[in-house]
Design an enzyme around this catalytic site. Sequence first.
Site, PDB file in Angstrom:
ATOM      1  N   HIS A 134      12.992  38.273  65.082  1.00 17.09           N
ATOM      2  CA  HIS A 134      11.639  37.890  65.505  1.00 17.09           C
ATOM      3  C   HIS A 134      11.115  36.717  64.686  1.00 17.09           C
ATOM      4  O   HIS A 134      10.637  35.721  65.242  1.00 17.09           O
ATOM      5  CB  HIS A 134      10.671  39.062  65.359  1.00 17.09           C
ATOM      6  CG  HIS A 134       9.232  38.646  65.497  1.00 17.09           C
ATOM      7  ND1 HIS A 134       8.603  38.545  66.710  1.00 17.09           N
ATOM      8  CD2 HIS A 134       8.316  38.257  64.560  1.00 17.09           C
ATOM      9  CE1 HIS A 134       7.363  38.124  66.529  1.00 17.09           C
ATOM     10  NE2 HIS A 134       7.161  37.937  65.240  1.00 17.09           N
ATOM     11  N   HIS A 139       9.694  32.255  65.548  1.00 15.83           N
ATOM     12  CA  HIS A 139       8.711  31.357  64.937  1.00 15.83           C
ATOM     13  C   HIS A 139       9.247  29.987  64.526  1.00 15.83           C
ATOM     14  O   HIS A 139       8.550  28.980  64.680  1.00 15.83           O
ATOM     15  CB  HIS A 139       8.121  32.019  63.685  1.00 15.83           C
ATOM     16  CG  HIS A 139       7.128  33.099  63.963  1.00 15.83           C
ATOM     17  ND1 HIS A 139       5.848  32.838  64.393  1.00 15.83           N
ATOM     18  CD2 HIS A 139       7.222  34.451  63.860  1.00 15.83           C
ATOM     19  CE1 HIS A 139       5.193  33.984  64.548  1.00 15.83           C
ATOM     20  NE2 HIS A 139       6.009  34.979  64.241  1.00 15.83           N
ATOM     21  N   GLU A 180       1.602  34.091  68.109  1.00 16.56           N
ATOM     22  CA  GLU A 180       2.409  35.228  68.540  1.00 16.56           C
ATOM     23  C   GLU A 180       2.519  35.357  70.058  1.00 16.56           C
ATOM     24  O   GLU A 180       3.596  35.611  70.590  1.00 16.56           O
ATOM     25  CB  GLU A 180       1.839  36.536  67.968  1.00 16.56           C
ATOM     26  CG  GLU A 180       2.023  36.685  66.465  1.00 16.56           C
ATOM     27  CD  GLU A 180       3.464  36.937  66.046  1.00 16.56           C
ATOM     28  OE1 GLU A 180       4.346  37.050  66.918  1.00 16.56           O
ATOM     29  OE2 GLU A 180       3.701  37.017  64.834  1.00 16.56           O
ATOM     30  N   SER A 202      10.788  36.285  71.499  1.00 18.47           N
ATOM     31  CA  SER A 202      11.768  37.171  70.870  1.00 18.47           C
ATOM     32  C   SER A 202      11.885  38.513  71.591  1.00 18.47           C
ATOM     33  O   SER A 202      12.635  39.384  71.162  1.00 18.47           O
ATOM     34  CB  SER A 202      11.406  37.411  69.398  1.00 18.47           C
ATOM     35  OG  SER A 202      10.126  38.022  69.280  1.00 18.47           O
TER      36      SER A 202
END
Length: 299
Positions: A134, A139, A180, A202
Amino acid sequence: MSTANTAKLKEQFDAGLETRADFTIDQPMHRYGAVDHAVWKQLYTRQTALLEGRVCDEFLAGVRQLDLSADRVPSFDAINAQLTHATGWQIVAVPGLVPDRVFFEHLANRRFPVTWWMRRPDQLDYLQEPDCFHDLFGHVPLLINPVFADYIHAYGSAALAASDAGALPLLARLYWYTVEFGLIRDAASPNGVKIYGAGIVSSKGETLYSQLSDAPNRIGFDLERVMQTRYRIDTFQKTYFVIDDFAQLFDVAQTDFAPLLAKLAGEPALAAGDICETRDAGRIITRGTQEGWAIDGDV
Protein backbone atom coordinates in the site's frame (compact mmCIF):
# COMPACT_ATOMS: atom_id res chain seq x y z
CA MET A 1 -2.27 8.41 7.53
CA SER A 2 -1.21 7.43 11.04
CA THR A 3 -2.29 6.22 14.48
CA ALA A 4 -0.03 5.42 17.42
CA ASN A 5 0.15 2.26 19.54
CA THR A 6 -1.45 -0.18 17.12
CA ALA A 7 -1.10 -3.90 17.75
CA LYS A 8 0.91 -4.31 14.55
CA LEU A 9 3.30 -1.54 15.53
CA LYS A 10 3.86 -3.16 18.94
CA GLU A 11 4.50 -6.46 17.18
CA GLN A 12 7.18 -4.82 15.05
CA PHE A 13 8.85 -3.22 18.05
CA ASP A 14 8.84 -6.58 19.82
CA ALA A 15 10.54 -8.13 16.77
CA GLY A 16 13.78 -6.47 17.82
CA LEU A 17 14.35 -4.12 14.89
CA GLU A 18 16.34 -1.05 15.90
CA THR A 19 13.91 1.86 15.81
CA ARG A 20 15.12 5.47 15.94
CA ALA A 21 13.42 8.33 17.77
CA ASP A 22 11.67 9.37 14.55
CA PHE A 23 10.30 5.80 14.19
CA THR A 24 12.51 5.03 11.17
CA ILE A 25 14.44 1.81 10.75
CA ASP A 26 16.84 0.42 8.18
CA GLN A 27 14.83 -1.60 5.68
CA PRO A 28 15.50 -5.19 6.81
CA MET A 29 15.96 -6.79 3.41
CA HIS A 30 17.05 -10.04 5.04
CA ARG A 31 13.62 -10.39 6.66
CA TYR A 32 11.77 -10.74 3.33
CA GLY A 33 11.14 -14.39 2.51
CA ALA A 34 9.89 -16.15 -0.58
CA VAL A 35 6.27 -15.65 0.52
CA ASP A 36 6.76 -11.88 0.89
CA HIS A 37 8.21 -11.58 -2.59
CA ALA A 38 5.47 -13.80 -4.03
CA VAL A 39 2.76 -11.63 -2.46
CA TRP A 40 4.39 -8.47 -3.83
CA LYS A 41 4.56 -10.05 -7.31
CA GLN A 42 0.94 -11.18 -7.18
CA LEU A 43 -0.34 -7.79 -6.03
CA TYR A 44 1.89 -5.83 -8.44
CA THR A 45 0.83 -7.96 -11.41
CA ARG A 46 -2.86 -7.77 -10.52
CA GLN A 47 -2.97 -4.04 -9.86
CA THR A 48 -0.88 -2.89 -12.82
CA ALA A 49 -3.14 -4.88 -15.16
CA LEU A 50 -6.31 -3.62 -13.45
CA LEU A 51 -5.21 0.01 -13.42
CA GLU A 52 -4.52 0.30 -17.15
CA GLY A 53 -7.05 2.81 -18.45
CA ARG A 54 -8.38 3.46 -14.94
CA VAL A 55 -5.55 5.30 -13.16
CA CYS A 56 -4.19 8.73 -14.10
CA ASP A 57 -1.29 8.87 -16.55
CA GLU A 58 0.95 10.53 -13.95
CA PHE A 59 0.76 7.46 -11.70
CA LEU A 60 1.76 5.05 -14.46
CA ALA A 61 4.57 7.38 -15.48
CA GLY A 62 5.82 7.30 -11.89
CA VAL A 63 5.80 3.50 -11.79
CA ARG A 64 7.89 3.44 -14.96
CA GLN A 65 10.27 6.20 -13.87
CA LEU A 66 10.94 4.56 -10.51
CA ASP A 67 11.44 1.21 -12.26
CA LEU A 68 9.58 -0.62 -9.51
CA SER A 69 10.41 -4.30 -9.34
CA ALA A 70 7.57 -6.53 -10.48
CA ASP A 71 8.98 -9.74 -8.98
CA ARG A 72 10.13 -8.87 -5.46
CA VAL A 73 9.86 -6.27 -2.72
CA PRO A 74 11.90 -3.29 -3.96
CA SER A 75 14.93 -1.83 -2.23
CA PHE A 76 14.10 1.55 -0.69
CA ASP A 77 17.65 2.73 -1.37
CA ALA A 78 17.28 1.96 -5.07
CA ILE A 79 14.02 3.89 -5.22
CA ASN A 80 15.55 6.86 -3.42
CA ALA A 81 18.29 7.05 -6.02
CA GLN A 82 15.58 7.98 -8.53
CA LEU A 83 13.14 9.81 -6.29
CA THR A 84 15.49 12.18 -4.49
CA HIS A 85 17.09 13.28 -7.74
CA ALA A 86 13.68 14.02 -9.27
CA THR A 87 11.79 15.85 -6.51
CA GLY A 88 13.97 15.94 -3.40
CA TRP A 89 11.86 13.31 -1.65
CA GLN A 90 13.03 10.09 -0.05
CA ILE A 91 11.20 7.17 1.47
CA VAL A 92 12.07 5.97 4.96
CA ALA A 93 11.28 2.56 6.39
CA VAL A 94 9.03 2.43 9.46
CA PRO A 95 7.63 -0.47 11.52
CA GLY A 96 4.02 0.50 10.78
CA LEU A 97 1.61 3.34 11.51
CA VAL A 98 3.41 6.09 13.41
CA PRO A 99 2.18 8.95 15.64
CA ASP A 100 0.56 11.79 13.75
CA ARG A 101 3.13 14.43 14.59
CA VAL A 102 6.02 12.18 13.58
CA PHE A 103 4.26 11.45 10.28
CA PHE A 104 3.71 15.14 9.53
CA GLU A 105 7.29 16.06 10.45
CA HIS A 106 8.51 13.52 7.91
CA LEU A 107 6.24 14.94 5.20
CA ALA A 108 7.27 18.51 6.00
CA ASN A 109 10.88 17.42 5.43
CA ARG A 110 10.14 15.54 2.19
CA ARG A 111 10.39 12.10 3.74
CA PHE A 112 7.58 9.62 3.17
CA PRO A 113 7.24 6.83 5.77
CA VAL A 114 6.82 3.41 4.16
CA THR A 115 5.89 0.36 6.21
CA TRP A 116 8.54 -2.31 5.61
CA TRP A 117 6.51 -5.52 6.12
CA MET A 118 4.30 -7.32 3.60
CA ARG A 119 0.78 -8.62 4.14
CA ARG A 120 0.07 -12.37 4.26
CA PRO A 121 -1.30 -14.32 1.27
CA ASP A 122 -4.72 -14.49 2.95
CA GLN A 123 -4.86 -10.68 3.17
CA LEU A 124 -4.60 -9.83 -0.53
CA ASP A 125 -7.99 -8.14 -0.70
CA TYR A 126 -8.28 -6.53 2.73
CA LEU A 127 -5.78 -5.34 5.30
CA GLN A 128 -6.63 -3.29 8.38
CA GLU A 129 -3.30 -1.46 8.43
CA PRO A 130 -1.21 -0.28 5.47
CA ASP A 131 1.67 -2.55 4.52
CA CYS A 132 4.63 -2.12 2.17
CA PHE A 133 2.53 -2.66 -0.94
CA HIS A 134 0.00 0.00 0.00
CA ASP A 135 2.62 2.54 1.06
CA LEU A 136 5.13 1.91 -1.71
CA PHE A 137 3.03 0.99 -4.73
CA GLY A 138 0.11 3.20 -3.71
CA HIS A 139 1.86 6.41 -2.65
CA VAL A 140 5.38 6.64 -4.01
CA PRO A 141 4.86 6.75 -7.81
CA LEU A 142 3.16 10.16 -7.57
CA LEU A 143 5.94 11.56 -5.38
CA ILE A 144 8.13 11.69 -8.47
CA ASN A 145 5.62 14.09 -10.02
CA PRO A 146 6.83 17.62 -9.06
CA VAL A 147 3.37 19.14 -8.59
CA PHE A 148 2.04 16.31 -6.43
CA ALA A 149 5.34 16.15 -4.51
CA ASP A 150 5.03 19.85 -3.63
CA TYR A 151 1.44 19.31 -2.51
CA ILE A 152 2.41 16.57 -0.05
CA HIS A 153 5.27 18.71 1.28
CA ALA A 154 2.95 21.67 1.86
CA TYR A 155 0.37 19.37 3.41
CA GLY A 156 2.90 18.14 5.98
CA SER A 157 3.70 21.69 7.06
CA ALA A 158 0.01 22.63 7.25
CA ALA A 159 -0.82 19.51 9.24
CA LEU A 160 1.87 20.31 11.81
CA ALA A 161 0.29 23.73 12.31
CA ALA A 162 -3.18 22.19 12.51
CA SER A 163 -1.95 19.74 15.12
CA ASP A 164 -0.67 22.62 17.22
CA ALA A 165 -4.00 24.42 16.81
CA GLY A 166 -6.10 21.37 17.70
CA ALA A 167 -7.64 21.29 14.21
CA LEU A 168 -6.15 18.02 12.99
CA PRO A 169 -9.45 16.35 11.93
CA LEU A 170 -9.92 19.03 9.27
CA LEU A 171 -6.52 18.29 7.69
CA ALA A 172 -7.02 14.55 8.11
CA ARG A 173 -10.10 14.78 5.88
CA LEU A 174 -8.11 16.62 3.22
CA TYR A 175 -5.46 13.89 3.21
CA TRP A 176 -8.07 11.17 3.11
CA TYR A 177 -10.06 12.59 0.20
CA THR A 178 -7.01 13.49 -1.90
CA VAL A 179 -3.90 11.45 -1.11
CA GLU A 180 -5.74 8.27 -0.13
CA PHE A 181 -9.04 8.31 -2.03
CA GLY A 182 -8.78 11.02 -4.67
CA LEU A 183 -10.22 10.90 -8.18
CA ILE A 184 -9.32 13.13 -11.13
CA ARG A 185 -11.50 14.24 -14.04
CA ASP A 186 -11.22 12.38 -17.34
CA ALA A 187 -14.10 12.85 -19.74
CA ALA A 188 -13.33 9.67 -21.66
CA SER A 189 -13.43 7.40 -18.59
CA PRO A 190 -16.39 5.75 -16.83
CA ASN A 191 -18.32 8.31 -14.77
CA GLY A 192 -15.88 10.93 -16.07
CA VAL A 193 -13.09 10.05 -13.61
CA LYS A 194 -9.77 8.30 -13.23
CA ILE A 195 -8.01 7.24 -10.04
CA TYR A 196 -4.99 8.69 -8.25
CA GLY A 197 -5.48 8.04 -4.50
CA ALA A 198 -3.23 5.42 -2.91
CA GLY A 199 -6.04 3.71 -1.03
CA ILE A 200 -7.71 3.06 -4.36
CA VAL A 201 -4.76 2.14 -6.58
CA SER A 202 -3.53 -0.46 -4.08
CA SER A 203 -6.98 -2.11 -3.74
CA LYS A 204 -8.69 -4.27 -6.37
CA GLY A 205 -12.12 -3.75 -4.85
CA GLU A 206 -11.92 0.02 -4.42
CA THR A 207 -10.37 0.47 -7.88
CA LEU A 208 -13.49 -0.99 -9.47
CA TYR A 209 -15.97 0.50 -7.01
CA SER A 210 -14.66 4.07 -7.10
CA GLN A 211 -14.85 4.34 -10.87
CA LEU A 212 -17.66 2.00 -11.88
CA SER A 213 -20.17 1.67 -9.02
CA ASP A 214 -23.45 3.63 -9.02
CA ALA A 215 -23.52 3.69 -5.20
CA PRO A 216 -21.11 6.54 -4.26
CA ASN A 217 -21.34 10.27 -4.84
CA ARG A 218 -18.66 11.86 -7.02
CA ILE A 219 -18.37 15.58 -6.39
CA GLY A 220 -16.03 18.21 -7.79
CA PHE A 221 -13.30 19.17 -5.34
CA ASP A 222 -13.84 22.14 -3.04
CA LEU A 223 -11.33 22.65 -0.22
CA GLU A 224 -13.73 23.77 2.50
CA ARG A 225 -16.30 21.12 1.57
CA VAL A 226 -13.66 18.39 1.76
CA MET A 227 -12.32 19.55 5.12
CA GLN A 228 -15.82 19.45 6.61
CA THR A 229 -16.74 15.97 5.33
CA ARG A 230 -16.34 12.84 7.44
CA TYR A 231 -15.22 9.58 5.82
CA ARG A 232 -15.24 5.78 6.08
CA ILE A 233 -12.39 3.56 7.20
CA ASP A 234 -14.33 0.28 7.31
CA THR A 235 -16.08 0.20 3.93
CA PHE A 236 -15.79 1.67 0.45
CA GLN A 237 -16.23 5.44 0.43
CA LYS A 238 -19.70 7.00 0.22
CA THR A 239 -18.31 10.10 -1.49
CA TYR A 240 -15.29 10.75 -3.68
CA PHE A 241 -14.04 14.26 -4.42
CA VAL A 242 -12.75 14.83 -7.93
CA ILE A 243 -9.98 17.27 -8.80
CA ASP A 244 -9.75 18.88 -12.24
CA ASP A 245 -6.00 18.26 -12.49
CA PHE A 246 -2.91 18.27 -10.27
CA ALA A 247 -2.55 22.02 -10.75
CA GLN A 248 -5.64 22.30 -8.53
CA LEU A 249 -3.75 20.54 -5.74
CA PHE A 250 -0.81 22.88 -6.32
CA ASP A 251 -3.20 25.77 -5.65
CA VAL A 252 -4.32 24.05 -2.45
CA ALA A 253 -0.68 23.78 -1.43
CA GLN A 254 -0.41 27.59 -1.58
CA THR A 255 -3.33 28.07 0.82
CA ASP A 256 -2.85 29.99 4.05
CA PHE A 257 -4.49 27.36 6.24
CA ALA A 258 -4.45 29.27 9.54
CA PRO A 259 -7.50 31.51 8.87
CA LEU A 260 -9.30 28.65 7.12
CA LEU A 261 -8.80 26.33 10.09
CA ALA A 262 -10.04 29.05 12.42
CA LYS A 263 -13.11 29.59 10.25
CA LEU A 264 -14.03 25.91 10.04
CA ALA A 265 -13.13 24.85 13.57
CA GLY A 266 -16.52 25.67 15.05
CA GLU A 267 -18.66 24.49 12.12
CA PRO A 268 -20.42 21.10 12.19
CA ALA A 269 -19.04 18.27 10.09
CA LEU A 270 -20.97 16.77 7.22
CA ALA A 271 -21.75 13.06 7.04
CA ALA A 272 -19.70 11.01 4.59
CA GLY A 273 -22.61 10.55 2.19
CA ASP A 274 -24.20 13.99 2.40
CA ILE A 275 -24.98 16.04 -0.67
CA CYS A 276 -25.53 19.74 -0.04
CA GLU A 277 -27.90 20.78 -2.78
CA THR A 278 -27.00 24.49 -2.76
CA ARG A 279 -23.34 24.14 -1.89
CA ASP A 280 -22.66 21.30 -4.32
CA ALA A 281 -24.69 22.79 -7.16
CA GLY A 282 -22.77 22.51 -10.42
CA ARG A 283 -20.16 20.14 -8.93
CA ILE A 284 -22.16 16.90 -8.63
CA ILE A 285 -20.68 14.51 -11.18
CA THR A 286 -22.69 11.48 -10.06
CA ARG A 287 -25.31 11.28 -7.34
CA GLY A 288 -24.94 7.93 -5.58
CA THR A 289 -27.73 5.38 -5.28
CA GLN A 290 -26.50 4.66 -1.71
CA GLU A 291 -26.77 0.92 -2.31
CA GLY A 292 -25.01 -1.04 0.44
CA TRP A 293 -24.24 2.01 2.58
CA ALA A 294 -23.83 1.51 6.32
CA ILE A 295 -26.07 3.76 8.41
CA ASP A 296 -23.40 4.81 10.88
CA GLY A 297 -19.64 4.54 11.39
CA ASP A 298 -18.36 7.76 9.81
CA VAL A 299 -15.02 8.99 11.17
